[in-house]
Design an enzyme around this catalytic site. Structure first.
Site, PDB file in Angstrom:
ATOM      1  N   SER A  82      -0.358  -5.016   3.281  1.00 19.11           N
ATOM      2  CA  SER A  82      -0.703  -6.484   1.878  1.00 19.11           C
ATOM      3  C   SER A  82       0.076  -6.538   1.363  1.00 19.11           C
ATOM      4  O   SER A  82       0.317  -7.269   0.755  1.00 19.11           O
ATOM      5  CB  SER A  82      -2.194  -5.816   1.002  1.00 19.11           C
ATOM      6  N   LYS A  85       1.366 -10.470   1.106  1.00 24.67           N
ATOM      7  CA  LYS A  85       0.179 -11.078   0.077  1.00 24.67           C
ATOM      8  C   LYS A  85       1.395 -11.761   0.023  1.00 24.67           C
ATOM      9  O   LYS A  85       1.305 -12.726  -0.894  1.00 24.67           O
ATOM     10  CB  LYS A  85      -1.014 -10.637   0.128  1.00 24.67           C
ATOM     11  N   SER A 140      -6.756  -8.185  -3.663  1.00 22.47           N
ATOM     12  CA  SER A 140      -5.539  -8.556  -1.818  1.00 22.47           C
ATOM     13  C   SER A 140      -7.181  -8.835  -0.784  1.00 22.47           C
ATOM     14  O   SER A 140      -7.121  -9.003   0.408  1.00 22.47           O
ATOM     15  CB  SER A 140      -5.900  -6.676  -1.229  1.00 22.47           C
ATOM     16  N   LYS A 253       2.552  -5.848  -6.287  1.00 18.62           N
ATOM     17  CA  LYS A 253       1.542  -5.999  -5.205  1.00 18.62           C
ATOM     18  C   LYS A 253       0.745  -4.336  -4.451  1.00 18.62           C
ATOM     19  O   LYS A 253       2.111  -3.686  -3.980  1.00 18.62           O
ATOM     20  CB  LYS A 253       1.451  -6.611  -3.833  1.00 18.62           C
TER      21      LYS A 253
END
Length: 434
Positions: A82, A85, A140, A253
């Site tokens: 993720s 992103k 997320s 993140k």
């Protein structure tokens, strides 16, 4: 004629098998998760020795200059999960307005599964782009990432092309995206160094910085949801209640899939120095956080910023300007710059004063050590004898791109071959019956 029939009977099955083999995908797994890497920056003469960490690969980068302070397999492929992103966020803030209204499609909502991150969006539900971006980072949400891609790119496929194009513009050397959320795919990969480059570009955008650095956000009720959605960061170094909270953390993140392991990208700022830490494929989030903290502490304790002619550079603590060597060169735009070296290692760049016709020095903008450092982004590995690996990776990427571009032509040729073989088979059967 009989010999010809016998030849066709024997050759046809082999030709058909060859055709099937050629038309089946032959792409090997893009990432070797079994490979083990050393800390190449520890091999630079006089460089502060970096910490041993558990994550497969990692990079610590100076956000201002792009200087890599620490690299453990930093240019080797791993799955990002993720933290993909981060690129989705960057493209969204560059190409859309926060006030835009985004209506969720059936294709985006189809990304909602019980085992993936989501905020339970429904087909036809409307949110602002601002709400979408906070859901993307704080929760997320995979379906939100897909919907952002569809909205910004027109189609998800077009957005993915934008992702790969932007990565190339930023100097990424071994990154290939196939979706906007980081869901597992063998051909969706990156490197720690490339992700640091993407984060570096994001931090130069104020909207990006604000969103990636937020810890809390509330999405107000929508046309299909009567309750507010409360979002809170899942990045331990940003959460004050976490035992891993890091003073000075300004954004980041998390990521997690079985193949990717735990991935983490983090930015911190202290004493005017912004550092970016990327760790890929840790066994769990605690390990990723411990590794990241060790990298950030190493950066702030082992390096310091010093002023040089035309700017400033980050050097090992205790190193003076007099210990640096200089070389006047040209940057990518052909402008004269003064490169500063610690031993043989480029640590930064300053602008060269332009002298007017009256003999007075004219102030110029800092030529930017980032461009010069990017020009030698392989310096860390080349200093330790691994420039061949970098060249091999570039050649492999170019080869893969050529194969992808030729694939439609090959498929057409194979289709023609299939038709010819089918006709031959039909003729053979017809003659048998006679």
């Amino acid at each position: 004629m009989k010999k010809r029939k016998i030849f066709l009977q024997k050759a046809l099955p082999g030709l058909l098998a060859l055709l099937l083999t050629m038309t089946c995908p032959v792409w090997a797994a893009a990432v070797d998760n079994t490979a083990v890497y050393t800390i190449t920056t520890n091999e630079i003469q006089g460089w502060p020795q970096g910490p041993e960490i558990s994550s497969d690969t990692a990079v610590l980068m100076d956000a201002d200059s792009g200087l890599v302070l620490y690299s453990k397999g930093g240019d080797e492929r791993r799955y990002p999960a993720s933290i993909t992103k981060v690129m989705t966020l960057l493209l969204a803030v560059e190409n859309a307005s926060l006030e835009d209204s985004v209506t969720f499609s059936a294709s985006a909502v189809s990304d909602i599964t019980a085992d993936s991150s989501n905020i339970g969006m429904q087909v036809g539900e409307v949110m602002s782009m601002e709400d979408c971006l906070y859901a993307l980072v704080l929760k997320s949400a995979n379906e939100v990432a897909t919907q952002i891609a569809e909205y910004v790119g027109g189609t998800e496929e077009a957005f993915i092309q934008m992702m790969n194009d932007r990565a190339a513009e930023l100097g990424c050397t071994d990154t290939h995206f196939v979706n906007a959320n980081g869901m597992p795919d063998d051909n969706h990969y990156t490197t720690a160094h490339d992700m640091a480059r993407i984060m570096q570009a994001g931090l130069a955008n104020e909207t990006f910085r604000e969103i990636i650095g937020s810890t809390d956000y509330t999405i107000q009720p929508t046309n299909l949801n009567s309750e507010a959605r409360l979002l809170h960061t899942d990045h331990p170094l940003m959460a004050v209640e976490s035992g891993y909270y890091y003073e000075g953390c300004i954004g980041g993140k998390t990521g997690n899939t079985t193949a990717a392991g735990r991935t983490l990208i983090t930015a911190a700022e202290k004493n005017g120095v912004t550092l970016i830490a990327v760790t890929l494929r840790a066994s769990d989030l605690a390990v990723a956080c411990t590794d990241t903290t060790a990298l950030l502490n190493y950066g702030y304790e082992s390096f310091e910023e010093i002023q040089v002619e035309g700017g400033s550079v980050l050097v090992p603590a205790g190193v003076s300007v007099e210990e640096l060597s200089t070389l006047e060169e040209t940057d990518g735009d052909g402008a004269a710059v003064l490169n500063y070296y610690y031993g043989d290692f480029l640590v930064g760049t300053g602008s060269v004063p332009v002298v007017s016709t009256s003999g007075e020095a004219v102030e110029t903008e800092d030529a930017g050590s980032e461009d010069a450092l990017e020009a030698v982004s392989g310096e860390v590995t080349s200093e330790t004898g691994s420039s061949g690996e970098t060249n091999a990776a570039e050649e492999e990427e170019e080869s893969e791109g050529t194969l992808r571009s030729l694939r439609p032509v090959l498929l057409v040729l194979l289709a023609v071959m299939a038709v010819v073989l089918a006709v031959l088979a039909a003729l053979l059967i017809k003659r048998k019956r006679k």
